[in-house]
Enzyme design. Sequence first.
Site, mmCIF file in Angstrom:
data_model
loop_
_atom_site.group_PDB
_atom_site.id
_atom_site.type_symbol
_atom_site.label_atom_id
_atom_site.label_comp_id
_atom_site.label_asym_id
_atom_site.label_seq_id
_atom_site.Cartn_x
_atom_site.Cartn_y
_atom_site.Cartn_z
ATOM 1 N N ASP A 157 17.524 -39.888 -16.347
ATOM 2 C CA ASP A 157 18.973 -40.025 -16.329
ATOM 3 C C ASP A 157 19.424 -41.119 -15.369
ATOM 4 O O ASP A 157 18.717 -41.474 -14.419
ATOM 5 C CB ASP A 157 19.623 -38.700 -15.922
ATOM 6 N N LYS A 158 20.613 -41.615 -15.597
ATOM 7 C CA LYS A 158 21.178 -42.688 -14.773
ATOM 8 C C LYS A 158 21.082 -42.369 -13.288
ATOM 9 O O LYS A 158 20.645 -43.198 -12.479
ATOM 10 C CB LYS A 158 22.637 -42.912 -15.169
#
Length: 339
Positions: A157-158
């Site tokens: 994820d970011k």
Amino acid sequence: MVAGRVKYSGPECNRTKRLTPKFQTHHLALPPELAGRRLDQALAELLPQYSRTRIQRWIDDGAVRVNGLSPRARDLVAGGEVATVEARILPETGVTAEKLPLDIVHQDASVIVLNKPPGLVVHPGAGNQEHTLQNALLAHDPKLAHVPRAGLVHRIDKDTSGLLVVARTLAARTALMAALAAHEVEREYLALCTGAMTGGGTVDQPIGRHRTQRTKMAVRADGRAAITHYRIEKRFRAHTLARVRLETGRTHQIRVHLAHVGFPIVGDPVYGGRRRLPAGATPELKAALEGFHRQALHAARLSFAHPKSGKAMAVEAPLPADFAALLGALARHAAEARP
């Protein structure tokens, strides 16, 4: 093992079968266990190095034949058919190269292992066409334009930091994707959780898209199988640093599973719930917890068989500074409570 360095061991440690597929044309026998599946779904499962969208395009373009006939993507598999897939890999045209700093831990002719900082998006998407890891990889190595997704084998994820492996050739990506599917790539994370765990455990709960909030995932009976193993790395007064090992790789898996068992990840804006401060929190700890605006999750260790040499590789990455500082504040708070 030295953090941020790669360690090799001999070929006898390799549990991944060396793959020698044909990269331009694939001849496949569709197995009986895929009966009833759409053709595009079945081919995507048999050829994980290609996206389902790419396979659908090949079907529409006539590059796929089943028993000598041109099929449709929605045709159902009976089992036993022979499929021929002409893999037409064209350079990535929708993603532009963009020179961005990369923390490369290891690089050779077949793979790149890098340490992604928090805040960096992996793939371009809605609202994120630039400044992503894929943009940076294309600038670092223009030849990656000829490998699906610029060679990215998996994603995080970011706002999760840590290790990712990138395949520099189609052959390497094929082997690494097969190793992932066979659970032969070990991925370990460090997760700071709210709550004091009394022991480790395993979460074996299927995950699927949330029924009403489509940007979220959730534990649901009709979801895809998902297994997460966790153990205590360090315990604080009201928090636990857990070492987590993935057996499967579903979207948001660690975040969903730990929240499901009552230990949400600190700072998680989606699954973390209301931010909780421990009793007697010092001003330093309160500021540290309230100022941590992402999930405290780090991909700390990655091990896999090198796709060309077969040698076992193990790579570790240190915690980013913000995560380490938060742990320091928790440790000082715990020390002050001791008699």
